[in-house]
Design an enzyme around this catalytic site. Structure first.
Site, PDB file in Angstrom:
ATOM      1  N   GLY A   9       0.815  -1.218   0.000  1.00 26.65           N
ATOM      2  CA  GLY A   9       0.000   0.000   0.000  1.00 26.65           C
ATOM      3  C   GLY A   9       0.846   1.263   0.000  1.00 26.65           C
ATOM      4  O   GLY A   9       2.079   1.206  -0.053  1.00 26.65           O
ATOM      5  N   LEU A  11       1.560   3.506   2.324  1.00 21.58           N
ATOM      6  CA  LEU A  11       2.540   3.611   3.413  1.00 21.58           C
ATOM      7  C   LEU A  11       3.472   2.409   3.424  1.00 21.58           C
ATOM      8  O   LEU A  11       4.674   2.526   3.640  1.00 21.58           O
ATOM      9  CB  LEU A  11       1.827   3.611   4.763  1.00 21.58           C
ATOM     10  CG  LEU A  11       1.202   4.874   5.295  1.00 21.58           C
ATOM     11  CD1 LEU A  11       0.520   4.568   6.626  1.00 21.58           C
ATOM     12  CD2 LEU A  11       2.252   5.966   5.495  1.00 21.58           C
ATOM     13  N   ASP A  32       1.071  -9.086   2.073  1.00 19.06           N
ATOM     14  CA  ASP A  32      -0.069  -8.350   1.527  1.00 19.06           C
ATOM     15  C   ASP A  32      -1.014  -9.359   0.894  1.00 19.06           C
ATOM     16  O   ASP A  32      -0.596 -10.477   0.543  1.00 19.06           O
ATOM     17  CB  ASP A  32       0.417  -7.348   0.463  1.00 19.06           C
ATOM     18  CG  ASP A  32      -0.539  -6.171   0.302  1.00 19.06           C
ATOM     19  OD1 ASP A  32      -0.137  -5.043   0.633  1.00 19.06           O
ATOM     20  OD2 ASP A  32      -1.684  -6.384  -0.150  1.00 19.06           O
ATOM     21  N   TYR A 139     -15.273   4.382   7.912  1.00 20.66           N
ATOM     22  CA  TYR A 139     -13.811   4.473   8.041  1.00 20.66           C
ATOM     23  C   TYR A 139     -13.436   5.019   9.423  1.00 20.66           C
ATOM     24  O   TYR A 139     -12.672   4.400  10.173  1.00 20.66           O
ATOM     25  CB  TYR A 139     -13.278   5.391   6.934  1.00 20.66           C
ATOM     26  CG  TYR A 139     -11.805   5.688   6.988  1.00 20.66           C
ATOM     27  CD1 TYR A 139     -10.859   4.682   6.858  1.00 20.66           C
ATOM     28  CD2 TYR A 139     -11.350   7.003   7.129  1.00 20.66           C
ATOM     29  CE1 TYR A 139      -9.504   4.971   6.882  1.00 20.66           C
ATOM     30  CE2 TYR A 139      -9.997   7.297   7.149  1.00 20.66           C
ATOM     31  CZ  TYR A 139      -9.081   6.280   7.028  1.00 20.66           C
ATOM     32  OH  TYR A 139      -7.746   6.578   7.046  1.00 20.66           O
TER      33      TYR A 139
HETATM   34  N1  SER Z   1      -6.214   9.756   3.737  1.00 17.63           N
HETATM   35  C1  SER Z   1      -7.375   9.272   4.432  1.00 17.63           C
HETATM   36  C2  SER Z   1      -8.589   9.399   3.601  1.00 17.63           C
HETATM   37  O1  SER Z   1      -8.680  10.352   2.864  1.00 17.63           O
HETATM   38  C3  SER Z   1      -7.555  10.026   5.723  1.00 17.63           C
HETATM   39  O2  SER Z   1      -6.692   9.542   6.690  1.00 17.63           O
HETATM   40  O3  SER Z   1      -9.468   8.629   3.715  1.00 17.63           O
END
Ligand code: SER
Length: 314
Positions: A9, A11, A32, A139
């Protein structure tokens, strides 16, 4: 050995590269659910694993002497709204399986949280570490639940777990996917390629951001800090810069004067962005483990363009 789950990903890829450069390729096990490129496979050990498959995860802990776990699999904010079940599984259940395993096979854990844990009830500016947090997205809900789970295991079982509330991460190797802050990365590519960008956020929408090198530096700094310095416990706010859609466009026009910005506002992502802070307060990260970002807005723009131009000329 360090296990990076979600190593392909945004990061994960750069974190894996960075750790391998400093510790040696064999010291970092990348894992992954996706299939890596041949190039990535040649760089060091890789295991294909679904983070929600507890048995498969346990097999990794049995096979490798893991002393640090980076739990990076996640669905980001806008994609998460389309796939709530997968989001709960990836952002929360997989974390739960991992923490259960870490009880059995002790190691230090990193879990990335997000500015998405805040909500319209939280202060927009100088958002403190602890304040009203009532996210209305799946989220934010799963990430806040993940933070609480980390704190629970830390307090109940004295497990060494560390987490950062990351803002939008700006990078050039892997584009973020399914987030609300992704527009920033997309705009760089558009400035260079098509010379026009259609923004799904309004011009004056301002969000917290961090450049990838700083994000990785921050994560590693937190992971290397003596536990006794981490008075706040597990989770830390972190930010580096704030800018609006219009401000990024203006900065890119200094390099590409004919770069155009159009709008086709996406109500879902606009609503998500409106519920997030514009600037969070990261004083605790600065005081307790020395967070000090090196890239401000203009440095980030210059560095991103430098890397993207290099990629084009390869
Ligand atoms: N980058 C993320 C998003 O936009 C927020 O932490 O969902």
């Amino acid at each position: 050995m360090i296990l990076v789950l979600g190593a392909l990903g945004q990061l994960g890829l750069e974190l894996t590269q960075n750790l391998r450069q400093s510790l040696g390729a064999q010291a970092v096990l990348a894992a992954d659910i996706r299939t890596p490129s041949d190039h990535f496979l040649a760089e060091g050990p890789f295991e294909r694993v679904d983070c929600c498959d507890a048995a498969a995860l346990e097999a990794l802990f049995r096979q490798y002497p893991i002393d640090q776990l980076y739990y990076l699999p996640a669905l980001l904010s806008s994609k998460a709204e389309k796939f709530p079940k997968q989001t709960v599984e990836t952002n929360f259940i997989g974390l739960f399986h991992s923490l259960e395993l870490v009880r059995k096979y002790p190691c230090r854990v990193f879990y990335p949280s997000t500015i998405g844990v805040f909500s319209a009830d939280s202060p927009t500016l100088d958002t403190p570490q602890n304040c009203m947090m009532r996210p209305k997205t799946i989220y934010g809900t799963t990430k806040l639940a993940g933070e609480l789970l980390c704190e629970y295991y830390h307090h109940k079982y004295s497990m060494d777990i560390r987490s950062i509330r990351l803002p939008g991460v700006i990078s050039h190797q892997v584009c973020p996917q399914g987030g609300t802050t992704d527009y920033a990365v997309e705009m760089f590519y558009a400035a260079q390629n098509t010379k026009v960008y259609t923004s799904y956020l309004e011009a004056d929408t301002t969000l917290d951001m961090v450049y990838i090198d700083d994000a990785i530096r921050g994560i590693l700094q937190l992971m290397q800090t003596d536990r006794c310095c981490l008075h706040s416990g597990v989770v830390y706010n972190l930010t580096a810069m704030q800018f609006s859609v219009a401000e990024l466009h203006a900065a890119l026009r200094e390099y590409y004067p004919d770069f155009e910005l159009c709008f086709e506002v996406d109500p879902l992502r606009q609503q998500i962005a409106n519920s997030w802070p514009e600037r969070i307060n990261d004083l605790w990260a600065r005081e307790e483990w020395g967070w000090n970002p090196q890239y401000q807005f203009k440095d980030m723009v210059r560095t991103m363009l430098f890397h993207l131009q290099k990629q084009t000329h390869v």
